[in-house]
Design a protein around this motif. Structure first.
Motif, PDB file in Angstrom:
ATOM      1  N   ASP A   1       7.509  -7.403   1.014  1.00 60.95           N
ATOM      2  CA  ASP A   1       7.047  -6.028   0.804  1.00 60.95           C
ATOM      3  C   ASP A   1       6.659  -5.946  -0.664  1.00 60.95           C
ATOM      4  O   ASP A   1       7.520  -5.921  -1.540  1.00 60.95           O
ATOM      5  N   THR A   2       5.361  -5.939  -0.931  1.00 59.18           N
ATOM      6  CA  THR A   2       4.866  -6.115  -2.292  1.00 59.18           C
ATOM      7  C   THR A   2       4.480  -4.782  -2.909  1.00 59.18           C
ATOM      8  O   THR A   2       3.556  -4.119  -2.452  1.00 59.18           O
ATOM      9  N   TRP A   3       5.176  -4.396  -3.971  1.00 61.90           N
ATOM     10  CA  TRP A   3       4.833  -3.151  -4.656  1.00 61.90           C
ATOM     11  C   TRP A   3       3.955  -3.447  -5.874  1.00 61.90           C
ATOM     12  O   TRP A   3       4.317  -4.278  -6.707  1.00 61.90           O
ATOM     13  N   TRP A   4       2.841  -2.772  -5.948  1.00 66.10           N
ATOM     14  CA  TRP A   4       1.976  -2.868  -7.122  1.00 66.10           C
ATOM     15  C   TRP A   4       0.915  -1.789  -7.059  1.00 66.10           C
ATOM     16  O   TRP A   4       0.960  -0.929  -6.175  1.00 66.10           O
ATOM     17  N   GLN A   5      -0.031  -1.793  -7.998  1.00 72.42           N
ATOM     18  CA  GLN A   5      -1.019  -0.726  -8.119  1.00 72.42           C
ATOM     19  C   GLN A   5      -2.351  -1.293  -8.604  1.00 72.42           C
ATOM     20  O   GLN A   5      -2.388  -2.384  -9.186  1.00 72.42           O
ATOM     21  N   THR A   6      -3.414  -0.506  -8.445  1.00 73.28           N
ATOM     22  CA  THR A   6      -4.708  -0.882  -9.002  1.00 73.28           C
ATOM     23  C   THR A   6      -4.536  -1.230 -10.484  1.00 73.28           C
ATOM     24  O   THR A   6      -5.111  -2.204 -10.984  1.00 73.28           O
TER      25      THR A   6
ATOM     26  N   ARG B   1      -5.118   5.880  -1.957  1.00 73.99           N
ATOM     27  CA  ARG B   1      -4.705   6.860  -2.966  1.00 73.99           C
ATOM     28  C   ARG B   1      -5.696   7.995  -3.082  1.00 73.99           C
ATOM     29  O   ARG B   1      -6.883   7.768  -3.257  1.00 73.99           O
TER      30      ARG B   1
ATOM     31  N   ASN C   1      -0.712   9.500  -0.767  1.00 76.32           N
ATOM     32  CA  ASN C   1      -1.018   8.170  -0.269  1.00 76.32           C
ATOM     33  C   ASN C   1      -1.223   8.271   1.238  1.00 76.32           C
ATOM     34  O   ASN C   1      -0.281   8.362   2.003  1.00 76.32           O
TER      35      ASN C   1
ATOM     36  N   ARG D   1       5.024   8.600  -4.651  1.00 73.81           N
ATOM     37  CA  ARG D   1       4.496   9.170  -5.890  1.00 73.81           C
ATOM     38  C   ARG D   1       5.304  10.397  -6.305  1.00 73.81           C
ATOM     39  O   ARG D   1       5.722  11.198  -5.475  1.00 73.81           O
TER      40      ARG D   1
ATOM     41  N   ASP E   1       5.304   6.458  -9.785  1.00 76.56           N
ATOM     42  CA  ASP E   1       6.154   6.328  -8.601  1.00 76.56           C
ATOM     43  C   ASP E   1       7.610   6.645  -8.928  1.00 76.56           C
ATOM     44  O   ASP E   1       8.084   6.411 -10.043  1.00 76.56           O
TER      45      ASP E   1
ATOM     46  N   GLY F   1       0.798  -1.227   0.000  1.00 72.07           N
ATOM     47  CA  GLY F   1       0.000   0.000   0.000  1.00 72.07           C
ATOM     48  C   GLY F   1       0.820   1.261   0.000  1.00 72.07           C
ATOM     49  O   GLY F   1       0.394   2.285  -0.531  1.00 72.07           O
ATOM     50  N   GLU F   2       1.981   1.217   0.594  1.00 75.41           N
ATOM     51  CA  GLU F   2       2.845   2.390   0.671  1.00 75.41           C
ATOM     52  C   GLU F   2       4.226   1.898   1.075  1.00 75.41           C
ATOM     53  O   GLU F   2       4.383   0.747   1.511  1.00 75.41           O
ATOM     54  N   PRO F   3       5.222   2.779   0.945  1.00 76.74           N
ATOM     55  CA  PRO F   3       6.553   2.350   1.376  1.00 76.74           C
ATOM     56  C   PRO F   3       6.523   2.017   2.867  1.00 76.74           C
ATOM     57  O   PRO F   3       5.858   2.695   3.641  1.00 76.74           O
TER      58      PRO F   3
HETATM   59  C1  6R9 Z   1      -1.828  -2.233  -4.306  1.00 72.51           C
HETATM   60  C2  6R9 Z   1      -2.114  -0.789  -4.086  1.00 72.51           C
HETATM   61  C3  6R9 Z   1      -0.739   2.163  -5.607  1.00 72.51           C
HETATM   62  C4  6R9 Z   1       0.346   3.057  -5.067  1.00 72.51           C
HETATM   63  C5  6R9 Z   1       1.660   2.850  -5.766  1.00 72.51           C
HETATM   64  C6  6R9 Z   1       2.646   3.261  -4.688  1.00 72.51           C
HETATM   65  C7  6R9 Z   1       2.004   2.778  -3.402  1.00 72.51           C
HETATM   66  C8  6R9 Z   1       1.754   0.292  -3.032  1.00 72.51           C
HETATM   67  C9  6R9 Z   1       3.696  -0.213  -2.187  1.00 72.51           C
HETATM   68  C10 6R9 Z   1       3.680   1.166  -2.503  1.00 72.51           C
HETATM   69  C11 6R9 Z   1       5.862   1.365  -1.764  1.00 72.51           C
HETATM   70  C12 6R9 Z   1       4.891  -0.761  -1.610  1.00 72.51           C
HETATM   71  N1  6R9 Z   1       2.456   1.436  -3.013  1.00 72.51           N
HETATM   72  N2  6R9 Z   1       2.485  -0.719  -2.525  1.00 72.51           N
HETATM   73  N3  6R9 Z   1       4.755   1.943  -2.301  1.00 72.51           N
HETATM   74  N4  6R9 Z   1       5.940   0.071  -1.432  1.00 72.51           N
HETATM   75  N5  6R9 Z   1       4.995  -2.057  -1.250  1.00 72.51           N
HETATM   76  O1  6R9 Z   1      -1.790  -0.245  -3.040  1.00 72.51           O
HETATM   77  O2  6R9 Z   1      -2.736  -0.141  -5.131  1.00 72.51           O
HETATM   78  O3  6R9 Z   1      -4.215   1.680  -4.128  1.00 72.51           O
HETATM   79  O4  6R9 Z   1      -3.581   1.646  -6.580  1.00 72.51           O
HETATM   80  O5  6R9 Z   1      -1.914   2.255  -4.818  1.00 72.51           O
HETATM   81  O6  6R9 Z   1       0.586   2.730  -3.690  1.00 72.51           O
HETATM   82  O7  6R9 Z   1       2.770   4.651  -4.646  1.00 72.51           O
HETATM   83  O8  6R9 Z   1       1.738   3.644  -6.930  1.00 72.51           O
HETATM   84  P1  6R9 Z   1      -3.188   1.385  -5.179  1.00 72.51           P
END
Ligand code: 6R9
Length: 646
Positions: A408-413, A523, A518, A512, A497, A384-386
């Motif tokens: 620590d999973t980074w991804w997006q909608t 978001r 965030n 971002r 990002d 969700g965030e760093p």
């Molecule tokens: C899955 C989700 C996406 C934005 C993304 C980024 C931040 C999500 C993160 C992270 C650092 C992580 N973000 N996971 N930043 N480390 N592990 O959260 O989707 O609601 O679309 O947000 O959240 O900035 O661009 P969404």
């Protein structure tokens, strides 16, 4: 915290994991050198009605289009339910833990099948057909998952709207995709408090004349208004239809769902995901990133109103025949041990939550954690965030007692599934780094002019080529899709990002780089909050920025210029906070509002947000060059009256 602290993969973990270090490297290399062959093989992990012969047809430039497995057909709900019935009909598919610790349900795959079939028949009875949009505005109860899967069963497109959104935000989302039907509940329940979902729907529908049907789950039994002919009780509808509903044959590229998300400009956009590629990607990442094995109990604490709930409470886990836990409540109700009590009660093995929750619990000290056993836990996840290294280390040492790897999973909608994350049996972790890309993912770091930066570096994070879980378009506005994601750095998907890449090739997401903030992992577009503020009759102009916040990651700081003759008072400040809550929802409440007689603008009238961000962060000593401002004196006034003096 330096880059040198590395947590190796625990040996016991690696030996049983799906992917170890050697196979990660081999499979990753293969996925990049021959994506067709790699995904052609991986696509077989789900059941197809008509197998695909085409794997990948994607272009990030010219006529931007993304298609995967496009001549295949399948049914997503059959993949999440029916195909498990032969072997696990009696296995629990969903463990539901209520807001109150006294309430729980176990739903087997056989029961899931019956409920989803009935609900699909209810939808059909009310005229819902393939391709129609169905808005789901529901609390965290199993019926919400039934609703999503019932749509998938008949090829209807669901649009889940988070229950914390206001009637106005709900209305916008219903109108944008023109849903004719809304599924909701009488009230939601969170932390002992009721959320008036049905009343919010009634309010929203005043401006949605096309909605002819509302199906209402009785959750709390609270009083609700009723419109005969439009409103129907879920339990009455369910008992009046057959439990038999064969799954429709759906094209791989037919839409599965729309999910609205905030961007840097305009209203939230409808991110569109399709069926085949999305399911392949969600299920594969769920298996490998969480190292899911048969018999594991898996818990993701997100709300199904967000993409994390879609991919990692519902679709990924159920496609894998998993037991997925769904929690209605909040981390500190009845007390701050709740998460860990639930872990013990249901013997959770894999736990996935957000940094904001970890930071909030960390503030309560180790006591509430230590009162519980947590011996069932094997793996911890963050999204969700760093995640700041302090929170990472607390999660690792206190919650996981040093035993559980953290992913620590980074991804997006937009990405549909996880793109950068450790695979826990393969990749040593570093606190604060999402580490390395998943199979098939090609991250590139570019400078502001779009030049590729090699090696250890810092810049804007783009992805060079498609993966099956990628969004396909913005619902109803393909041009906006192309503009938003493929025009800043032509030929690449731009994530919005920033990131750093270290000497080991590890990625560190820095947050971002656009006008998206965030807040506790949610978001928010600054433009949305600004337009809510200027809709207030006393507000002439508003500028919103994020600022560092201990618990939420980022807080919302609003600069507000009042219309001539209006007095900046404390009651008005409170009124504006309430106003934004009402316009968008509680998650958008400004933390700080500064009344500003003037905003720093360039001579062409553009607000200089860089300066506003610095003042909001209490870094007014380092404002940089202000000479291009039309009126540099406004800055002095803003600094003097700044609200954040932390
Ligand atoms: C899955 C989700 C996406 C934005 C993304 C980024 C931040 C999500 C993160 C992270 C650092 C992580 N973000 N996971 N930043 N480390 N592990 O959260 O989707 O609601 O679309 O947000 O959240 O900035 O661009 P969404």
């Amino acid at each position: 915290m330096t880059d040198t602290s590395i947590f190796p993969v625990p040996e016991a973990f690696a030996s049983d994991a799906w992917v170890d270090a050697a196979s990660y490297q081999r499979l990753y290399d293969q996925s990049i050198s021959d994506p067709e062959a790699f995904w052609g093989e991986q696509g077989k992990r789900i059941d197809w009605i008509r197998p695909y012969t085409q794997v990948k047809d994607c272009s990030f430039s010219g006529d931007v289009h993304i298609r995967w497995f496009h001549d295949g057909t399948l049914n997503v709900s059959a993949n999440c339910i029916d195909r498990h019935l032969a072997t696990r009909a009696d296995q629990t598919a969903i463990i539901w833990e209520g807001d109150s610790p006294a309430e729980q349900r176990h739903i087997s795959y056989a029961e899931l099948h019956a409920s989803v079939c009935r609900l699909a028949n209810v939808l059909k009875k009310h005229g819902v057909q393939k391709g129609d949009r169905v808005t789901i505005y529901m609390p965290m109860i199993p019926e919400t998952a039934f609703a999503m899967l019932a749509c998938a069963r008949i090829g209807a497109i669901h649009s889940v709207v988070f229950g914390g959104f206001s009637p106005d935000s709900l209305k916008d989302r219903i109108q944008d995709c023109d849903s004719r039907i809304v599924l909701t509940a009488d009230e939601g329940l969170r932390g002992g408090r009721k959320v008036p979902l049905k009343a919010n729907v009634d309010q929203a529908l005043k401006s949605c004349p096309n909605v002819g049907t509302v199906v209402v789950v009785r959750r709390t039994g609270g009083q609700v208004a009723w419109e005969d002919g439009r409103d129907f009780w879920y339990h009455e509808e369910m008992s009046a239809v057959s439990p038999d509903c064969p799954p429709e044959e759906i094209g791989a590229e037919d839409p599965l769902f729309i999910l609205y998300t905030s961007g840097s400009t305009g209203k939230p956009k409808g991110v569109l995901h399709t069926s085949g590629g999305y399911l392949v990607y969600a299920s594969m990442t769920h298996q490998y990133v969480f190292d899911y094995h048969d018999g594991d109990v898996y818990w993701c604490t997100a709300d199904v109103g967000w993409v994390t709930g879609h991919s990692y409470i519902v679709y990924g886990p159920l496609a894998n025949g998993a037991t997925t836990l769904m929690f209605e409540g909040i981390p500190n109700y009845p007390d701050s041990s709740r998460f860990w009590q639930v872990v013990d009660k249901h013997q959770v093995n894999i736990f996935y939550t957000a940094p904001t929750a970890i930071r909030a619990l960390m503030r309560e000290g180790e006591g509430p954690v230590k009162r519980t056993s947590r011996t069932s836990l094997r793996l911890l996840g963050s999204v969700g965030e760093p995640i700041n290294p302090e929170a990472w280390l607390w999660y690792h040492n206190v919650v996981g007692e040093g035993r559980c790897p953290i992913v620590d999973t980074w991804w997006q909608t937009e990405t549909g599934g996880i793109l950068i994350s450790p695979l826990p049996g393969a990749i040593p972790t570093k606190p604060g780094s999402a580490t390395l890309p998943f199979f098939g993912v090609r991250p590139v770091v570019v400078d502001n002019e779009g030049h590729h930066l090699e090696g250890a570096t810092e810049g804007n994070l783009c992805i060079a080529d498609s993966w099956p879980g990628q969004m396909r378009t913005v619902f109803g506005d393909h041009e906006r899709f192309v503009q938003t994601y493929f025009s800043t750095f032509p030929g690449k998907y731009f994530t919005g990002d920033g990131c750093r890449r270290d000497d080991d090739g590890y990625y560190w997401i820095t947050g971002r780089v656009d006008d998206v903030i965030n807040v506790s992992g949610h978001r928010m577009g600054t433009a949305e909050i600004e337009s809510a503020l200027v809709a207030h009759p006393k507000v002439a102009e508003a500028a919103v920025v994020g600022y560092p916040h201990d618990l939420k990651g980022q807080g919302i700081y609003a600069y507000v210029t009042l219309v001539d003759g209006e007095e900046p008072t404390e009651p008005l400040r409170k009124e504006l906070v309430q106003w934004v809550r009402k316009e968008i929802g509680p998650i958008a409440s400004p933390d700080l509002i500064q009344f500003a007689p003037g905003l720093p603008k360039t001579r062409s009238g553009k607000i200089m947000r860089r300066i506003l961000r610095k003042i909001a962060a209490n870094e007014h000593e380092a404002l940089g060059d202000t000479s291009t401002l039309a009126d540099p004196t406004v800055v002095t006034e803003l600094v003097e009256n700044r609200q954040n003096r932390a």
